[in-house]
Design an enzyme around this catalytic site. Structure first.
Site, PDB file in Angstrom:
ATOM      1  NE  ARG A  36      -4.315  -1.346   1.563  1.00 23.20           N
ATOM      2  CZ  ARG A  36      -5.114  -2.160   2.539  1.00 23.20           C
ATOM      3  NH1 ARG A  36      -5.067  -2.010   3.624  1.00 23.20           N
ATOM      4  NH2 ARG A  36      -6.481  -2.728   2.001  1.00 23.20           N
ATOM      5  CE  LYS A 192     -21.237 -14.344   5.896  1.00 21.31           C
ATOM      6  NZ  LYS A 192     -21.020 -13.314   6.657  1.00 21.31           N
ATOM      7  N   GLY A 345     -10.512  -8.294  -1.164  1.00 19.50           N
ATOM      8  CA  GLY A 345      -9.084  -8.842  -0.453  1.00 19.50           C
ATOM      9  C   GLY A 345      -8.720 -10.118  -0.951  1.00 19.50           C
ATOM     10  N   GLY A 368     -13.667  -3.154   0.534  1.00 16.63           N
ATOM     11  CA  GLY A 368     -15.030  -2.761   0.477  1.00 16.63           C
ATOM     12  C   GLY A 368     -15.397  -1.830  -0.319  1.00 16.63           C
TER      13      GLY A 368
HETATM   14  P1  ADP Z   1     -13.198 -11.362  -1.351  1.00 19.66           P
HETATM   15  O1  ADP Z   1     -12.271 -11.038  -0.317  1.00 19.66           O
HETATM   16  O2  ADP Z   1     -12.233 -11.484  -2.627  1.00 19.66           O
HETATM   17  O3  ADP Z   1     -14.236 -10.406  -1.673  1.00 19.66           O
HETATM   18  P2  ADP Z   1     -14.822 -13.007  -0.001  1.00 19.66           P
HETATM   19  O4  ADP Z   1     -14.251 -12.668   1.199  1.00 19.66           O
HETATM   20  O5  ADP Z   1     -16.222 -12.903  -0.446  1.00 19.66           O
HETATM   21  O6  ADP Z   1     -13.683 -12.645  -1.284  1.00 19.66           O
HETATM   22  O7  ADP Z   1     -14.423 -14.675   0.082  1.00 19.66           O
HETATM   23  C1  ADP Z   1     -13.515 -15.274   0.191  1.00 19.66           C
HETATM   24  C2  ADP Z   1     -13.455 -16.518   1.220  1.00 19.66           C
HETATM   25  O8  ADP Z   1     -14.495 -17.330   0.597  1.00 19.66           O
HETATM   26  C3  ADP Z   1     -12.421 -17.392   1.212  1.00 19.66           C
HETATM   27  O9  ADP Z   1     -12.093 -17.405   2.508  1.00 19.66           O
HETATM   28  C4  ADP Z   1     -12.912 -18.672   0.756  1.00 19.66           C
HETATM   29  O10 ADP Z   1     -12.138 -19.683   1.155  1.00 19.66           O
HETATM   30  C5  ADP Z   1     -14.062 -18.940   1.009  1.00 19.66           C
HETATM   31  N1  ADP Z   1     -15.022 -19.820  -0.029  1.00 19.66           N
HETATM   32  C6  ADP Z   1     -14.886 -19.777  -1.340  1.00 19.66           C
HETATM   33  N2  ADP Z   1     -15.627 -20.723  -1.620  1.00 19.66           N
HETATM   34  C7  ADP Z   1     -15.982 -21.653  -0.659  1.00 19.66           C
HETATM   35  C8  ADP Z   1     -16.570 -22.756  -0.668  1.00 19.66           C
HETATM   36  N3  ADP Z   1     -17.018 -23.530  -1.595  1.00 19.66           N
HETATM   37  N4  ADP Z   1     -16.850 -23.327   0.863  1.00 19.66           N
HETATM   38  C9  ADP Z   1     -16.263 -22.598   1.820  1.00 19.66           C
HETATM   39  N5  ADP Z   1     -15.703 -21.523   1.722  1.00 19.66           N
HETATM   40  C10 ADP Z   1     -15.669 -20.959   0.419  1.00 19.66           C
HETATM   41 MG    MG Z   2     -12.729 -11.274   1.712  1.00 21.72          MG
END
Ligand code: ADP
Ligand code: MG
Length: 387
Positions: A36, A192, A345, A368
């Protein structure tokens, strides 16, 4: 949107107040990743090249909740910044220490963590005015904080002429899907549905294809009536998922096969990975990644994209062998020839792990903030720069 242009600002002999996002990982008093800090270098070098009297830097670090918490001090960051800039950086450990700032002899000054002061998060006008008084102009390069209505990104622009920094400009330019070259292919995954409903809703309207993986795929699959075993599902989002599917005009693409495991723990040092068709996911299994056939289908769509926007890993990528789907999709994105933009992230860390960052057009520094921007929300920190 109309913002000023920092390249045209008169800076010589002036004090330039710069809000940066130096919210870096620190361990045992040392910065463990200066990513960063590097991201702010273009802006800092541009300002320095115009010979200001001083640059006064402000940032937050962690969540000290309005109190002075030593582990969240920015002092280690001052050191890391000095070695990156190859010049002395003075650290002022109290943002109200006007004399300390004025008497500093180096051109670059870093103030202590703004979130040591409860006024910061309250978007307090008096606090913002105080900060503003340190600069003849103000520059915001902290894109990752622009979704927050905090004093150093929002209220402050009422009291001093304000400019976007180069990193902030770059983020806005790249994340703006209105100017995306079509076809726009959006890849959404991660934990989610509920985190990403806003993005899904907008993308179903704006994109040409929406590829869904990650844990959230199971909420969509269940909404279509599939057995999803013990996979992560948000039952309270089934209705939303159904609505999205029916309004999507077939733009939403769901996996055709998934990688599953009987257990979430590895007793033997390895997880059993089994590939199943989505119509035959065993009840007692967890779905943890997209399968190889899905990778092929998604990759073929990705190869024809003009622009790719990706947020959220395709599976539980931290746990081998369930990194495969994410890595294979990352390879497809990297070799597609499309403009590629990645935010989130975990998505960013998956790309870095796969060593493919160099092949991506833009990797957003805002988690975010980039999500909210992609949703089409008007971020308070950006709005403030139009004052
Ligand atoms: P980002 O930070 O890129 O926005 P998220 O925080 O929404 O992504 O999601 C990332 C998390 O989702 C990771 O920790 C990953 O392990 C989890 N994840 C992805 N697919 C699955 C799955 N099928 N079952 C459980 N966890 C999952
Ligand atoms: Mg995340």
């Amino acid at each position: 949107m109309s913002m000023r242009d920092i390249r045209e600002a008169s800076i010589k002999g002036k004090n330039v107040l710069v809000r940066v996002d130096f919210n870096v990982p620190v361990k045992d008093g040392k910065v463990t990743s200066d990513k960063r800090i590097r991201a702010a270098m273009d802006t800092l070098r541009l300002i320095l090249s115009k010979n200001p009297d001083k640059i006064i830097l402000m940032s937050h670090l962690g969540r000290p909740k309005g109190e002075r918490v030593p582990e969240f001090s920015l002092l280690p960051v001052a050191k890391a910044l000095a070695s990156r800039l190859k010049r002395k950086v003075d650290f002022v450990d109290d943002v109200f220490d006007v004399d300390g700032i004025a008497s500093s002899r180096s051109k670059v000054v870093l103030l202590e963590n703004l979130r040591f002061y409860p006024e910061e998060k309250k978007n307090d006008a008096v606090f913002a005015k105080k900060l503003a008084s340190y600069g003849d102009i103000y520059v915001n390069d902290a894109f990752g904080t622009c979704h927050r209505s905090h004093a150093s990104v929002d209220a402050i622009t009422r009291y001093v002429p304000s400019y976007p920094g180069l990193l902030l400009e770059k983020e806005i330019f790249n994340l703006d899907i209105e100017r995306a070259k079509t076809p726009l292919v959006v890849i959404i995954g991660g934990a989610k549905v509920s985190d990403k409903i806003g993005v899904l809703k907008r993308m179903v309207r704006k994109a040409d294809a929406v590829l869904i993986g990650g844990a959230m795929m199971f909420t969509f699959l269940k909404a279509q009536g599939y057995e999803v075993g013990r996979s992560l599902v948000e039952d309270d989002k089934l209705v939303v998922a159904k609505k999205l599917l029916s309004s999507s005009k077939n733009k939403i693409m769901l996996p055709v096969d998934v990688a599953v495991s009987r257990s979430l723990k590895s007793s033997t040092g390895g997880f059993g990975r089994k590939i199943v068709d989505i119509s035959s996911l065993p009840r007692s299994y967890y779905g943890l990644d997209i399968g190889p056939e899905t990778v092929d289908v998604f990759s073929s769509i990705i190869s024809k994209a003009g622009t790719i926007l990706w947020n959220g890993p395709m599976g539980m990528f931290e746990q081998k062998p369930f990194h495969k789907g994410t890595v294979d999709i990352a390879k497809a994105v990297a070799s597609s020839g499309a403009r590629s933009i990645i935010g989130g992230g975990d998505s960013v860390s998956a790309i870095e792990k796969a060593k493919l960052s160099a092949k991506i057009t833009h990797i957003s520094t805002g988690g975010g903030a980039s999500l909210e921007f992609i949703e089409g929300k008007y971020l308070p920190g950006l709005k403030a720069l139009e004052r």
